[in-house]
Design an enzyme around this catalytic site. Structure first.
Site, short mmCIF file in Angstrom:
data_model
loop_
_atom_site.label_atom_id
_atom_site.label_comp_id
_atom_site.label_asym_id
_atom_site.label_seq_id
_atom_site.Cartn_x
_atom_site.Cartn_y
_atom_site.Cartn_z
N GLY A 73 0.62 -1.14 0.04
CA GLY A 73 -0.02 0.02 -0.16
C GLY A 73 0.83 1.28 -0.09
N THR A 74 2.01 1.14 0.74
CA THR A 74 2.64 2.44 0.65
C THR A 74 3.27 2.95 -0.68
OG1 THR A 74 3.37 2.31 3.21
CG2 THR A 74 4.83 3.37 1.83
N ASN A 153 -8.98 3.89 8.51
CA ASN A 153 -8.36 2.67 9.00
C ASN A 153 -8.74 2.74 10.59
OD1 ASN A 153 -6.52 4.94 8.61
ND2 ASN A 153 -4.91 3.85 9.96
N GLN A 181 -8.30 -0.10 2.99
CA GLN A 181 -9.10 -0.74 3.98
C GLN A 181 -10.38 -0.88 3.52
OE1 GLN A 181 -8.25 -1.62 6.78
NE2 GLN A 181 -6.30 -0.49 7.07
N SER A 201 -4.03 -3.13 -1.11
CA SER A 201 -2.92 -4.02 -0.46
C SER A 201 -3.46 -5.39 0.15
CB SER A 201 -2.34 -3.18 1.07
OG SER A 201 -1.24 -3.91 1.21
N ALA A 202 -2.71 -6.27 -0.17
CA ALA A 202 -3.27 -7.87 -0.14
C ALA A 202 -3.51 -8.24 1.36
CB ALA A 202 -2.29 -8.49 -0.92
N HIS A 203 -2.54 -7.66 2.22
CA HIS A 203 -2.57 -8.25 3.71
C HIS A 203 -3.78 -7.97 4.53
CE1 HIS A 203 -0.73 -4.82 6.20
NE2 HIS A 203 -0.58 -4.58 5.24
N THR A 240 11.78 -7.55 -11.16
CA THR A 240 11.28 -8.93 -11.44
C THR A 240 10.03 -8.87 -10.41
OG1 THR A 240 13.43 -9.65 -12.03
CG2 THR A 240 11.75 -11.10 -11.26
N CYS A 327 2.24 4.31 17.66
CA CYS A 327 3.35 4.12 18.42
C CYS A 327 4.39 4.17 17.35
CB CYS A 327 3.05 2.75 19.18
SG CYS A 327 1.68 2.87 19.99
#
Length: 388
Positions: A73-74, A153, A181, A201-203, A240, A327
């Site tokens: 995502g970043t 988020n 999100q 983003s996949a995660h 790659t 944090c």
């Protein structure tokens, strides 16, 4: 005494990897071949990538060729947040970046825009972009980029994207939607939003970490590449390809798309959670509760119960939740999202976030609600008797 199984309620930080994604990733890792090679092994790797590209495109309601794979995502946001674009084959240079006050840190930094070229748009007390302020800010600007996340988020609040897209189109600006999100949790519609570029983003929905995508509405209007080198990804991102992660991304996207068609299970659990929180502590504040929110996210606070102390208590009881605070280097700072919504600092420091996902069960919520009054009793017994 038998220890309770750990419960994970922090999907907005990162969802557990789906078994189907893990299986295909291991399968790909056992294969050889560079996707840019013309031999059989390379063609097989290329086929894996193109299958995943189609699966991600379906999740984002986009064309296959509109999807460019990146490292997450970043990087996706850094790619989208560019003052240099190509539009119908001609170079276009954008004057300013207009972003909301509640964006993810990767957007808050402004990407490739100079700090002096960034303008922050305020949000209301429920965390929704103030459309009047946005239109006033952009109406006299030269061609610029507007960047607003689809859903926050921390609070889960969903933005009025169609209205923002209409403002962008009316004044000749480009529009970026950070859907990290939102993907897999609500319908994605680049056309109705009039969004030029979307990032995912996949995660966040059960794919692997370290893989994401930049998705454009039209391949004739694209941001300048961030990573240059070879001709991978149609010359939009050199390097790659991570075939295993991309394949896992595709499988997770397919599952998330099926789940996003019916989110009643998550909505019911969130309703039960929030009703239980308010019954246990009448002083509970649920942030953004007057706005449309994602079905999986609840951000709340009980005055007088610091978030970091509650997090430790939950962790000792094997429940993983998150705080509304960020944090960094051991220092807890007040959430910029809640600050932008006008939440007092002392209340913002009490904010906790519960975020559910593909493997959350009703029993997990029951266990959370069983432990919460005990934790409140230890940390602030008076809270259970204080009115909202």
């Amino acid at each position: 005494m038998q220890q309770s199984a750990p419960i994970y309620l922090d999907h907005n930080a990162g969802a557990p990897l789906r078994e189907t994604a893990r299986e295909v990733m291991i399968e790909v890792l056992n294969d050889a071949g560079n996707a840019s090679s013309v031999h059989a092994h390379g063609r097989k790797a290329r086929g894996r990538i193109e299958t995943a590209r189609e699966q991600v495109a379906r999740l984002c309601n986009a064309r296959n060729r509109a999807v460019t794979f990146v490292s997450g995502g970043t990087e996706a946001n850094m790619t989208a947040l560019s003052p240099a674009w190509q539009d119908q084959g001609a170079p276009v240079y954008l004057d300013k970046l207009f972003r909301s006050a509640i964006e993810h840190p990767s957007v808050m930094t402004g990407g490739r825009f100079a700090v002096s070229d960034q303008v922050v748009i305020p949000v209301d007390s429920d965390g929704r972009v103030e459309l009047g302020a946005l239109e006033l800010a952009v109406k006299d600007a030269g061609p610029s980029l507007i960047s607003v996340m689809a859903a926050n988020n921390e609070t889960g609040v969903i933005q009025p994207l169609a209205e923002i897209g209409a403002i962008a189109e009316r004044h000749g600006h480009f529009f970026h939607v950070d859907a990290v999100q939102a993907a897999g949790r609500m319908p994605i519609d680049l056309e109705s939003w009039k969004a030029d570029v979307l990032t995912v983003s996949a995660h966040k929905f059960g794919g692997p970490q370290g893989i994401g995508a930049v998705v454009v509405r039209s391949t004739a209007r694209v941001p300048a590449p961030l990573m240059v080198g070879g001709g991978q990804e149609n010359w939009r991102r050199g390097g790659t390809e991570n075939v295993s992660a991309i394949a896992g991304f595709g499988i997770a996207s397919k599952a998330a798309l099926e789940e996003s068609a019916d989110t009643r299970h998550l909505s019911d659990m969130k309703a039960k959670l929030e009703a239980g929180l308010c019954a246990i502590c009448p002083s509970t504040v649920i942030f953004g509760d007057k706005a449309e929110r994602l079905s999986n996210t609840c951000c709340f606070a009980v005055p007088g119960i610091p978030a970091e102390t509650a997090l430790i208590a939950f962790d000792l009881d094997h429940i993983s939740v998150s705080s509304g605070s960020a944090c960094s280097s051991g220092k807890v700072s007040v959430s910029h999202v809640l600050t932008a919504m006008g939440v007092p600092e002392d209340l913002a420091r009490c904010a906790l976030r519960i975020s559910m996902g593909w493997n959350t069960s009703g029993a997990d919520i029951d266990r959370f609600l069983e432990l919460w009054p005990k934790i409140v009793g230890r940390l602030n017994p008076q809270a259970r008797h204080q009115a909202a």
